[in-house]
Enzyme design. Structure first.
Site, PDB file in Angstrom:
ATOM      1  N   GLU A 105       0.221 -81.914 -13.152  1.00 49.88           N
ATOM      2  CA  GLU A 105       1.430 -81.902 -12.326  1.00 49.88           C
ATOM      3  C   GLU A 105       1.651 -83.244 -11.637  1.00 49.88           C
ATOM      4  OE1 GLU A 105       3.739 -79.059  -9.186  1.00 49.88           O
ATOM      5  OE2 GLU A 105       1.562 -79.128  -8.988  1.00 49.88           O
ATOM      6  N   GLU A 106       0.605 -83.788 -11.044  1.00 51.60           N
ATOM      7  CA  GLU A 106       0.751 -85.050 -10.318  1.00 51.60           C
ATOM      8  C   GLU A 106       1.168 -86.190 -11.245  1.00 51.60           C
ATOM      9  OE1 GLU A 106      -2.004 -82.476  -7.898  1.00 51.60           O
ATOM     10  OE2 GLU A 106      -1.887 -83.042 -10.006  1.00 51.60           O
TER      11      GLU A 106
ATOM     12  N   ASP B  55       5.327 -77.237 -15.937  1.00 55.27           N
ATOM     13  CA  ASP B  55       4.530 -77.959 -14.945  1.00 55.27           C
ATOM     14  C   ASP B  55       3.468 -76.991 -14.448  1.00 55.27           C
ATOM     15  OD1 ASP B  55       3.502 -79.075 -12.611  1.00 55.27           O
ATOM     16  OD2 ASP B  55       5.388 -78.984 -11.499  1.00 55.27           O
TER      17      ASP B  55
END
Length: 494
Positions: A283-284, A265
């Site tokens: 990441e989101e 991540d």
């Protein structure tokens, strides 16, 4: 329920209280609202977005939560469920999903008590109960997927207290700003589709709650990590560890890889980055398609320089297309990953935060060291806490960590990750280039390095040598003659 040290650390961040030795909701009115919701819209009168928005405000008021939700947040809830959902979807949401979420919330106190009861016997000698996993202290928390469903239902209804979260370096956990972004931003289709991932998750668990567990671990790079010495420049330059094989993928995505590997991540130091705000990059997106990751934001403060966060078992629920503003939810995803002996899906996600916008400073020795150590911390296997079968065969799946929006040099970062993967004794690195032109000859470089018989220390010294040249060129305000890969190929072709 007895007073517990782990519970004491997290209780101020939960909407529950201890009454008569038991966890409970502090408001009888809130319980009445939830009970009405469990019986469906004919009883609760919550059957469209505006009444849902009103109900959320009512529940928050019953808990005396401050500050009040913004106008844009309340309107965002109304807009999404009244205008962005089809009539069929909306009917299912208010008749089936919302009642199931309310039922989970009514059971939240008892689920949490059961969690603490079971946490004492999960792993001998290891504390696993829900608590704030503070910086500079390694630790692990195991949560059932059912308990995570209750926690995320709290987030949906914005029931978590927010006082003192930012001062204790904890990220936002309620969904108000996510829904508010539908009102406060211009082109916001990607935000709408992030919410679609979340609502799809709730639809799935409303019909069948997954039976497994997810673990969240704060990893600290230290002598206790199994290293013979803390990794300074001398450690890296003298390392004789063999380099692991590298598999370069010019297409495909980390989360779609099929072998057992740590999936990197590309993290913000605040776990998740901006999934509940306007963020929508690597990441989101991962937090949207694996929403159980969001639960870690409740109790994991920001990462320090020598820390990483590893999550094992987060289930994937959504397909998607696109990236950033083009991100779109594209349907249901059925996760078929096997479970380990603890009931966790064999999906291992490691969050490591890179330097942000380092510019020319990224070539300084201290910055190279910082990035190498950060990656090493993420990739090391900490036997005491990991508790995963066949860990020796688990490699690392990664890509352009710290590049793109963060401005890192992808050629330097790829080799820094390679030596970190190798130093951690991982058996391979799968590298996804995402079409970065700068990495078109990554295969050629790794083959060259292997053919030379270089080891971790050799690559580190080459990185330092090249970086020193970049720093000298910068001081003289000259453009570098070649990138790292071309420099390596030209100076070591013979």
């Amino acid at each position: 329920m007895e007073r517990r040290e782990d519970l004491e650390t997290i209780l101020a961040y939960l909407p529950l209280v201890i009454q008569d030795s038991s966890l409970s909701w502090p408001s009888s009115h809130l319980v009445e609202v939830l009970e009405a919701l469990t019986k469906g819209p004919s009883h609760s009168r919550v059957d469209w977005g505006q009444t849902l928005s009103d109900s959320i405000s009512d529940m928050r008021q019953s808990l005396s939560l401050t500050p009040h939700l913004s106008y844009s947040a309340l309107q965002g809830y109304a807009l999404f469920f009244d205008e962005k959902m089809s009539k069929e979807e909306s009917s299912r949401w208010f008749n089936e999903v919302l009642p199931a979420m309310a039922c989970l919330l009514l059971r939240f106190p008892s689920l949490l008590e059961l969690h603490y009861l079971n946490s004492e016997n999960l792993i001998n000698g290891v504390e696993t109960g829900l608590r704030v996993l503070c910086s500079n202290k390694a630790g692990i928390v195991f949560l059932s997927q059912e308990l995570i469903g209750a926690l995320l239902s709290c987030s949906f209804f914005c029931l978590f207290p927010v006082d003192d979260r930012s001062s204790n370096r904890l990220p936002n956990i309620n969904f108000d700003k996510l829904f508010g972004s539908l009102i406060s931003t211009g082109r916001n289709e990607h935000q709408e589709n992030k919410i679609r991932c979340i609502t799809h998750y709730f639809q799935r668990i409303s019909s069948c709650i997954p039976p497994g567990f997810v673990s969240f671990e704060r990893k600290i790079l230290s002598i206790e990590s199994g290293l013979q010495a803390f990794p300074d420049e001398g450690f890296w330059s003298t390392s004789t560890v063999n380099l692991c094989p590298v598999e370069v993928h010019t297409c495909g995505l980390i989360e779609d890889q099929s072998v057992e590997a740590l999936e990197v991540d590309f993290a913000n130091k605040y776990l998740g980055g901006g999934p509940l705000r306007k963020g929508c990059v690597q990441e989101e997106i991962r937090f949207m398609i694996n929403p159980e990751l969001i639960a870690g934001m409740l109790f994991l403060p920001a990462m320090e320089v020598s820390e990483a966060i590893e999550v094992v078992g987060a289930e994937r629920f959504s397909h998607y297309t696109g990236y950033s503003s083009s991100f779109r939810f594209s349907g249901d995803y059925v996760d078929t990953k096997e479970r380990d002996v603890f009931g966790r899906r064999k999906t291992r996600i490691v969050a490591i935060d890179a330097l942000r916008h380092p510019g020319i400073s990224q070539y300084k020795p201290e910055c190279l060291l910082r990035e190498a150590n950060k990656a090493l911390c993420g990739f090391l296997h900490v036997c005491k806490n990991q508790c995963m079968d066949h860990e020796d065969g688990v490699g690392v799946a990664t890509g352009n960590w710290g590049c793109g929006a963060y401005g890192g040099d992808p050629e330097v970062k790829s080799l820094l990750q390679w030596i970190a993967v190798s130093q951690a004794r991982r058996p391979f690195m799968s590298y996804y280039t995402f079409g970065f032109e700068a990495l078109h000859n990554l295969n050629q470089v790794t083959e060259l390095v292997i053919s030379k018989g270089w080891r971790v220390g050799d690559v580190w010294r080459k990185l330092v040598e090249y970086s020193n040249q970049r720093l000298r060129s910068s001081k003289k305000r000259r453009e570098p003659k070649a990138g790292l890969f071309d420099w390596l190929i030209s100076t070591n072709a013979a």
